[in-house]
Write an enzyme that holds these catalytic residues in place. Structure first.
Site, PDB file in Angstrom:
ATOM      1  N   ASP A   1       0.869  -1.700   0.207  1.00  0.00           N
ATOM      2  CA  ASP A   1       0.574  -0.076   0.004  1.00  0.00           C
ATOM      3  C   ASP A   1       0.802   1.490   0.281  1.00  0.00           C
ATOM      4  O   ASP A   1       2.088   0.983  -0.435  1.00  0.00           O
ATOM      5  CB  ASP A   1      -1.280   0.081   0.913  1.00  0.00           C
TER       6      ASP A   1
ATOM      7  N   CYS B   1       2.606  -3.444   4.395  1.00  0.00           N
ATOM      8  CA  CYS B   1       2.041  -2.132   4.688  1.00  0.00           C
ATOM      9  C   CYS B   1       2.890  -1.467   5.264  1.00  0.00           C
ATOM     10  O   CYS B   1       3.908  -1.832   6.125  1.00  0.00           O
ATOM     11  CB  CYS B   1       0.562  -2.722   4.793  1.00  0.00           C
ATOM     12  N   GLY B   2       1.952  -0.564   6.400  1.00  0.00           N
ATOM     13  CA  GLY B   2       1.939   0.633   7.351  1.00  0.00           C
ATOM     14  C   GLY B   2       3.654  -1.320   8.476  1.00  0.00           C
ATOM     15  O   GLY B   2       4.213  -0.679   9.150  1.00  0.00           O
ATOM     16  N   THR B   3       2.385  -1.938   9.351  1.00  0.00           N
ATOM     17  CA  THR B   3       2.658  -2.511  10.163  1.00  0.00           C
ATOM     18  C   THR B   3       2.875  -4.090   9.157  1.00  0.00           C
ATOM     19  O   THR B   3       3.326  -4.597  10.138  1.00  0.00           O
ATOM     20  CB  THR B   3       1.812  -2.887  11.223  1.00  0.00           C
TER      21      THR B   3
ATOM     22  N   GLY C   1      -2.011  -6.090   8.745  1.00  0.00           N
ATOM     23  CA  GLY C   1      -3.638  -5.791   6.924  1.00  0.00           C
ATOM     24  C   GLY C   1      -3.097  -6.730   6.057  1.00  0.00           C
ATOM     25  O   GLY C   1      -4.193  -7.399   5.960  1.00  0.00           O
TER      26      GLY C   1
ATOM     27  N   HIS D   1      10.184 -23.774   8.839  1.00  0.00           N
ATOM     28  CA  HIS D   1       9.146 -24.738   9.509  1.00  0.00           C
ATOM     29  C   HIS D   1       7.545 -25.014   9.500  1.00  0.00           C
ATOM     30  O   HIS D   1       6.758 -25.423   9.088  1.00  0.00           O
ATOM     31  CB  HIS D   1       8.912 -24.228  10.946  1.00  0.00           C
TER      32      HIS D   1
ATOM     33  N   ARG E   1       6.500   1.128   8.784  1.00  0.00           N
ATOM     34  CA  ARG E   1       6.677   1.573   9.490  1.00  0.00           C
ATOM     35  C   ARG E   1       7.251   0.878  10.867  1.00  0.00           C
ATOM     36  O   ARG E   1       6.820   2.326  12.012  1.00  0.00           O
ATOM     37  CB  ARG E   1       5.582   2.238  10.301  1.00  0.00           C
TER      38      ARG E   1
ATOM     39  N   ARG F   1      10.407 -32.616   8.040  1.00  0.00           N
ATOM     40  CA  ARG F   1      10.312 -32.626   8.737  1.00  0.00           C
ATOM     41  C   ARG F   1       8.893 -32.181   9.573  1.00  0.00           C
ATOM     42  O   ARG F   1       8.338 -31.957  10.381  1.00  0.00           O
ATOM     43  CB  ARG F   1      10.799 -33.188   9.891  1.00  0.00           C
ATOM     44  N   HIS F   2       8.054 -30.597   8.785  1.00  0.00           N
ATOM     45  CA  HIS F   2       7.414 -30.368   9.123  1.00  0.00           C
ATOM     46  C   HIS F   2       5.806 -30.313   8.690  1.00  0.00           C
ATOM     47  O   HIS F   2       5.365 -29.583   8.530  1.00  0.00           O
ATOM     48  CB  HIS F   2       7.632 -28.898   9.352  1.00  0.00           C
TER      49      HIS F   2
HETATM   50  C1  RB5 Z   1      -2.384   2.559   6.465  1.00  0.00           C
HETATM   51  O1  RB5 Z   1      -2.172   3.984   7.023  1.00  0.00           O
HETATM   52  C2  RB5 Z   1      -2.208   1.460   7.281  1.00  0.00           C
HETATM   53  O2  RB5 Z   1      -3.306   1.053   8.076  1.00  0.00           O
HETATM   54  C3  RB5 Z   1      -1.272   0.055   6.689  1.00  0.00           C
HETATM   55  O3  RB5 Z   1      -0.684   0.101   6.176  1.00  0.00           O
HETATM   56  C4  RB5 Z   1      -1.463  -0.939   7.667  1.00  0.00           C
HETATM   57  O4  RB5 Z   1      -0.027  -0.651   8.913  1.00  0.00           O
HETATM   58  C5  RB5 Z   1      -2.342  -1.764   7.696  1.00  0.00           C
HETATM   59  O5  RB5 Z   1      -3.008  -2.913   9.052  1.00  0.00           O
END
Ligand code: RB5
Length: 141
Positions: free
Chosen positions: A8, A64-66, A69, A97, A108, A130-131
């Protein structure tokens, strides 16, 4: 190797660095992520990469940011095994595994240089047979 990559708006810069790295290693990279900073929704990108990875029996990278998602979106596709990793050990174990076929990254959360290192670990770590039984069960759920 053919590698699908999707992201994204939060993951554009990280994606570009990873693509550059993959090309220096001789991989064919198929970019199906967004390429600018306009806000977009991650679910379609996660799903599209996962579909291509399963269809072509290859690997994917999603950002994505984290990474949360987009990994949730990818894992809704049957046959996708997306692993969200922020450091070396879980990246290696996701391959050994879980036979993860998609690496999810949080732009981020970790630095771009670290992301490139994790991609390198991911692509160069073999699944441990093995897994196999456990991983096959994931396909039947
Ligand atoms: C977008 O702002 C952010 O929500 C997306 O990149 C992500 O981190 C969602 O999991």
């Amino acid at each position: 190797m053919k590698i699908y990559i999707g992201n994204d708006h939060a993951g554009v810069e990280m994606k570009n660095q990873i693509v550059e790295f993959l090309k220096t290693k001789g991989h064919e990279v198929i970019n199906i992520g967004t390429d600018d900073s306009h806000s977009v929704d991650y679910p379609a990108f996660g799903k599209e990469v996962a579909k291509k990875v399963v269809e072509n029996s290859t690997y994917g990278i999603i950002i994505c940011g984290t990474g949360i998602g987009i990994s949730i979106a990818a894992n809704k596709v049957k046959g996708a095994r997306a692993a969200l990793c922020y450091e070396d050990q879980t990246t290696i174990l996701a391959r050994q595994h879980n036979n993860a076929n998609i690496l999810a990254l949080g732009a981020r959360i970790i630095a771009n240089e670290k992301a490139v290192r994790l991609v390198d670990f991911f692509l160069n770590t073999e699944f441990e047979e093995r897994h196999k039984n456990r991983v096959e069960k994931l396909n039947n759920q």
